[in-house]
Design an enzyme around this catalytic site. Structure first.
Site, short mmCIF file in Angstrom:
data_model
loop_
_atom_site.label_atom_id
_atom_site.label_comp_id
_atom_site.label_asym_id
_atom_site.label_seq_id
_atom_site.Cartn_x
_atom_site.Cartn_y
_atom_site.Cartn_z
N GLN A 198 0.76 -1.17 0.26
CA GLN A 198 0.04 0.30 0.46
C GLN A 198 0.47 1.52 0.11
O GLN A 198 0.32 2.46 -0.11
CB GLN A 198 -0.74 -0.25 1.37
CG GLN A 198 -1.72 -0.83 1.20
CD GLN A 198 -2.95 -1.48 3.02
OE1 GLN A 198 -2.54 -2.42 3.10
NE2 GLN A 198 -3.41 0.10 2.98
N ARG A 203 -7.92 -1.90 8.98
CA ARG A 203 -9.10 -0.18 8.38
C ARG A 203 -9.50 1.09 9.80
O ARG A 203 -10.53 1.07 10.32
CB ARG A 203 -10.32 -0.83 7.98
CG ARG A 203 -11.21 0.03 6.81
CD ARG A 203 -12.13 -0.95 6.14
NE ARG A 203 -12.69 0.20 4.75
CZ ARG A 203 -13.79 0.18 4.14
NH1 ARG A 203 -13.95 -2.04 4.21
NH2 ARG A 203 -14.42 0.24 2.83
N CYS A 204 -8.52 1.25 9.60
CA CYS A 204 -8.60 2.13 10.77
C CYS A 204 -7.37 3.50 11.12
O CYS A 204 -5.73 2.47 10.75
CB CYS A 204 -8.33 1.09 12.26
SG CYS A 204 -7.92 2.14 13.57
N GLU A 260 -12.48 4.60 6.31
CA GLU A 260 -12.23 3.48 7.29
C GLU A 260 -13.66 3.33 8.02
O GLU A 260 -13.91 2.67 9.01
CB GLU A 260 -11.28 3.54 8.09
CG GLU A 260 -10.22 3.13 7.02
CD GLU A 260 -8.86 3.87 7.45
OE1 GLU A 260 -7.60 3.92 7.98
OE2 GLU A 260 -8.97 5.28 8.39
N1 MCN Z 1 -13.83 9.13 -1.28
C1 MCN Z 1 -14.80 10.58 -1.99
N2 MCN Z 1 -14.85 11.68 -1.73
C2 MCN Z 1 -15.08 11.64 -0.39
C3 MCN Z 1 -14.02 10.77 0.37
C4 MCN Z 1 -13.34 10.03 0.15
O1 MCN Z 1 -15.57 10.50 -3.35
N3 MCN Z 1 -14.99 12.77 0.68
C5 MCN Z 1 -13.92 8.26 -2.21
C6 MCN Z 1 -12.29 8.57 -3.17
O2 MCN Z 1 -11.39 9.52 -3.92
C7 MCN Z 1 -11.28 7.31 -2.62
C8 MCN Z 1 -12.24 6.99 -1.63
O3 MCN Z 1 -13.68 7.47 -1.49
O4 MCN Z 1 -11.75 6.27 -3.96
C9 MCN Z 1 -11.61 6.29 -0.33
O5 MCN Z 1 -11.08 7.51 -0.39
P1 MCN Z 1 -10.34 7.30 1.15
O6 MCN Z 1 -11.44 7.92 2.44
O7 MCN Z 1 -9.12 8.99 0.93
O8 MCN Z 1 -9.52 6.41 1.51
P2 MCN Z 1 -8.59 6.12 0.75
O9 MCN Z 1 -7.87 6.07 -0.74
O10 MCN Z 1 -6.70 6.26 1.30
O11 MCN Z 1 -8.74 4.43 1.24
C10 MCN Z 1 -7.84 3.83 2.52
C11 MCN Z 1 -8.81 3.26 2.72
C12 MCN Z 1 -8.19 2.53 4.46
S1 MCN Z 1 -6.84 2.98 5.30
C13 MCN Z 1 -8.01 1.10 4.28
S2 MCN Z 1 -8.19 -0.59 5.72
C14 MCN Z 1 -9.54 0.35 3.11
C15 MCN Z 1 -10.29 1.58 2.92
O12 MCN Z 1 -9.92 2.57 2.18
N4 MCN Z 1 -8.60 -0.45 2.74
C16 MCN Z 1 -9.78 -1.06 1.66
N5 MCN Z 1 -11.45 1.35 1.93
C17 MCN Z 1 -10.92 0.13 0.87
N6 MCN Z 1 -11.77 -0.08 0.24
C18 MCN Z 1 -11.68 -1.16 -0.88
N7 MCN Z 1 -12.56 -2.06 -1.98
N8 MCN Z 1 -10.62 -2.27 -0.45
C19 MCN Z 1 -9.86 -1.95 0.40
O13 MCN Z 1 -8.33 -2.57 0.71
CU1 CUM Z 2 -5.06 1.54 8.89
S1 CUM Z 2 -5.89 0.07 7.92
MO1 CUM Z 2 -5.88 1.03 6.46
O1 CUM Z 2 -5.06 2.52 6.81
O2 CUM Z 2 -5.12 0.48 4.88
#
Ligand code: MCN
Ligand code: CUM
Length: 796
Positions: free
Chosen positions: A223, A370-371, A741
């Protein structure tokens, strides 16, 4: 004559654009690490320890070497000759790559075999004879600190015991004083059990060292490719520019793919020694027993309350069982992650948190499944504690929360632990949730049902999550500051490619980053390709975890698009033959302020950057932006569940669940909903069915998919999602907060609170997760709290 474009039509922000990556995923055309086949590739398998704690007296690998097709057997002893038997962890500890002196958890890596195919390698692993001398095992923090406890990390100097750290934050004296003045003190104790992300795809790597070019290419399930590149440079002592980490499609990460695992290191060394590509693909049991554990914390706390329901102070203590190596991926400054985000949504004058970390004979934990760095545990304790306090006060659960929430006019709000909350409308989210669940009505039904011996329950949980580490002032991993960057190239025909240092694992970055560019430039999202995961082409980034991608990399995408727009404006002025100050922007076009019909599209500016730029202007239309966020983003959510518990069997069923998430501006509403549903599904599984623990000998009980159940569509309840509350993030360029998360963070307490609520009158305050039927039945029948803390009997 050019016209402004319609943002939703071009797939900009707010469009529920279908995920472009799914075109290949649902056709079976994804390209995962295990799909990659390189010429001359060999296969690696790992021999794991059957015992949790034992001294290694000898390892005899001669029979393995004799098996035809075996190319190399790696043991700790051989690793040690290259100074690779141990590696640094992301929390300034060390971790065994292959065991030399002792094994410290069941499933620990002891040896590796590299062979022509994985079956030969597996057979050869079984031919390795290891002579172990068993030692007593430690499976919880009390055993770890007991007199005479064996010292697990006797490899470390200055480590006389099993304590990793003692950490505290907040105001101890002020908290004491507030407790002295309280009308009522409410207490709660619980254990958040170990849990495992269990992505569909396990971890794996293919290392490919080319002696002729000195270049090491590693395809890897990670990641955070840039961090891994730096780690490989340090551990393997290779120059960073000669290392290329490629993270191809990832079949789910959920935190499991953040750490550096021994398998990665061994495949790299094997490739260097053999000068052939070496593939390691972890099997399911290896994944479940050795990588990616989360939680395993004991939480106790007290809340000082005034008679009328006002919370005066909170005191909290955490005992964290980190397993044999302290390998948490988390900001250096915070020993127990962001545990001190607990109670952030409540206006509490003063608080104090102490945390103690200990070693045990378990696989290294601390992956924040997921945290955002232990926020899940913090929010779980918060909402369980809030429920207990309201019950002790005899107050309504919703009214107690509302009374203590940070109010809309208090933002930005400084929490007693020092965080600065950016924005929110907590009361409104609660209102929407209560209305959706028909709160008053349900309470009545509950009363009536109770009189007929039926147990209905309602659980409320709220969460606010600090997402988007950094800012770089406070957040670093191993000293590397936390920020991100994005690279945008607009080609001459107005098509574009955007790259970031994040690495999606299913979250839909390929879809949403394009939407941000569309929003900023008016280029249709379908004309923009998104690429992540290759350190040779992607700009630097700290990777995707802690839902930091939108808050940080997503912000960088907006900022680089703005740089492009600024240059396009100069090109537009040149094309329109006016000065830059006379040029106005609307989505997709620049026009002359005094003559709005006279305009040029962004695509016309793009071609001009390659064919008709003003004298002295650097040609081309591409740029990079680094983004160091000023603060974390703080989404908020209310989750409410109703359940019915069967007193005869302890089985509980979800009647209804509603979710109100406020993550600021939603880039892609459909993707956001998908993230919430996925998170709620995992929350349900953790609270209901995922059982994995340890017996007194340190055997990992339940490390199989018969006990550790993955939720399917069959048992997962339906969720009703509400999106009407939108509080933009004031410091994020497009007002977005993270969401990835939230539901997994806030969800578990809603389910547990609902079951405990159904048990009102039994005196039961706590049942540890998972709330398996036998635990619930025992609680009802014997009217007592149920602890799930290990050790359990081996036959449990
Ligand atoms: N998004 C959006 N509008 C927002 C916030 C987010 O449209 N206001 C969209 C983003 O552009 C992105 C998605 O939602 O496409 C998730 O965005 P974000 O909250 O920024 O999270 P990350 O992209 O950093 O993803 C990480 C987060 C984590 S830490 C874990 S753990 C997790 C999760 O995402 N693992 C996943 N969701 C997951 N979903 C899938 N399918 N697979 C994983 O491994
Ligand atoms: Cu903390 S689990 Mo996600 O942060 O990859």
């Amino acid at each position: 004559m050019s016209q402004a474009v319609d943002e939703i039509k071009i797939g900009g922000i707010g469009a529920s654009r279908k995920r472009v990556e799914d075109n290949r995923f649902i056709r079976g055309k994804g390209n995962y690490t295990d799909d990659i086949v390189l010429p001359g590739m060999l296969h690696m398998e790992i021999l794991r320890s059957p015992l949790a704690h034992a001294r290694i007296k000898s390892i005899d690998a001669s029979k393995a070497w004799d098996i035809p097709g075996v190319h190399l057997v790696l043991t700790g002893e051989m690793m040690a000759t290259r100074n690779l038997a141990w590696m640094p962890t992301l929390s300034y500890d060390t971790q065994a790559v292959l065991a030399t002196d002792k094994v410290r958890f069941q499933g620990q890596e002891v040896a590796c075999v590299i062979a022509d195919d994985p079956y030969i390698a597996k057979d050869a692993c079984e031919a390795i004879v290891v002579d172990y001398e068993p030692l007593p095992a430690i499976v919880n923090p009390w055993q770890a600190v007991a007199d005479g406890a064996p010292v697990i990390r006797d490899d470390k100097e200055n480590q006389p015991d099993n304590i990793i750290y003692n950490w505290e934050v907040g105001d101890r004296d002020g908290t004491e004083r507030a407790f002295a003045s309280a009308d009522l003190v409410s207490k709660l104790e619980l254990h958040y059990p170990r849990s495992h992300p269990s992505p569909i795809e396990c971890c794996g790597s293919i290392a490919d060292f080319n002696r002729a070019t000195s270049k090491l290419t590693v395809y890897m399930t990670t990641q955070a490719p840039h961090i891994i590149r730096a780690a490989v440079a340090m551990v393997a002592e290779l120059p960073e520019h000669m290392i290329r980490i490629i993270s191809p499609d990832i079949g789910g990460g959920f935190g499991n793919k953040v750490p550096v695992y021994p398998g990665y290191v061994c495949s790299i060394l094997a490739s260097i020694l053999l000068e052939r590509p070496v593939k390691w693909i972890e099997d399911k049991s290896g994944n479940l027993i050795s990588t990616g554990f989360a939680r395993d914390v004991y939480l106790t706390g007290e809340m000082a309350l005034r008679k009328d329901g006002k919370i005066l102070a909170v005191r909290m203590h955490t005992d964290a069982d980190h397993g044999a190596f302290f390998s948490d991926a988390q900001p250096s400054k915070f020993k127990i992650g962001l545990m001190h985000s607990a109670f952030a949504a409540y206006d509490i004058p003063v608080a104090h948190l102490t945390a103690r970390g200990t070693y045990s004979n378990k696989a290294p934990g601390g992956v924040a499944y997921r945290c955002s760095f232990r926020v899940t545990e913090a929010m779980f304790f918060q909402e369980r504690m809030v429920q207990a306090a309201a019950t002790d006060l005899g107050m309504d659960q919703a009214a107690f929360r509302r009374m203590n929430f940070v109010r809309d006019d208090q933002f930005p709000h400084r929490t007693p632990f020092g965080f600065l909350l950016d924005s929110g409308q907590y009361g409104k989210c609660l209102d929407v949730g209560l209305k959706a669940i028909d709160y008053d009505n349900f309470r009545q039904q509950q009363e009536e049902a109770r009189s007929r011996g039926r147990l209905l329950g309602l659980g409320i949980s709220t969460m606010t999550e600090p997402l988007g580490a950094g800012n770089s002032r406070e957040y670093d991993i191993l000293g590397i500051k936390m920020f991100d960057s994005a690279d945008l190239k607009v080609h001459m025909t107005g098509k574009a490619i955007v790259r970031t240092g994040a690495r999606g694992q299913g979250q839909g970055h390929e879809t949403t980053w394009a939407q941000i560019v569309s929003h900023e430039l008016g280029i249709p999202a379908d004309d923009i390709v998104v690429e992540e995961g290759d350190t040779d082409t992607a700009p630097f980034g700290m990777g995707t975890y802690a839902s930091r991608s939108t808050p940080v990399a997503g912000a960088a995408v907006a900022m680089v698009a703005r740089k492009i727009r600024a240059k396009a404006r100069k090109l537009a002025a040149h094309l329109l033959e006016v000065s830059e100050e006379d040029v106005e922007w609307e989505l997709g076009r620049f026009y002359v302020r005094s003559a709005p019909d006279h305009g040029v599209t962004i695509q016309e500016c793009a071609i001009a950057a390659y064919s008709n730029m003003p004298d002295g202007m650097e040609p081309g239309l591409q740029n990079t932006a680094f983004y160091d966020p000023p603060n974390l983003t703080w989404p908020f959510a209310v989750y409410i569940v109703t359940v019915e518990v069967d007193p005869e069997t302890g089985v509980w069923d979800v009647l209804k669940m509603v979710a109100v998430d406020d993550c600021g501006v939603r880039i892609n509403p459909m993707i956001v909903e998908g993230q919430i549903m996925g998170g709620l599904t995992e929350a349900y599984a953790m609270s209901n069915m995922q059982f994995m623990t340890f017996d007194a000998d340190g055997n990992c009980v339940g490390a199989n998919y018969m006990d550790y159940l993955l939720p399917t569509a069959w048992e997962t309840p339906g969720f009703e999602l509400h999106s009407e509350v939108v509080t933009p993030c004031p410091h994020h360029p497009i007002g977005a907060k993270g969401i990835g998360e939230c539901a997994a963070v806030g969800g578990p307490a809603a389910f547990v609170n609902a079951v405990i609520d159904a048990l009102t009158g039994t005196g039961v305050r706590n049942i540890d997760m998972p709330l398996l039927p036998d635990r619930v039945w025992e609680a009802i029948t014997y009217r007592r709290d149920i602890s799930g803390a290990p050790p359990v009997r081996a036959d449990d």
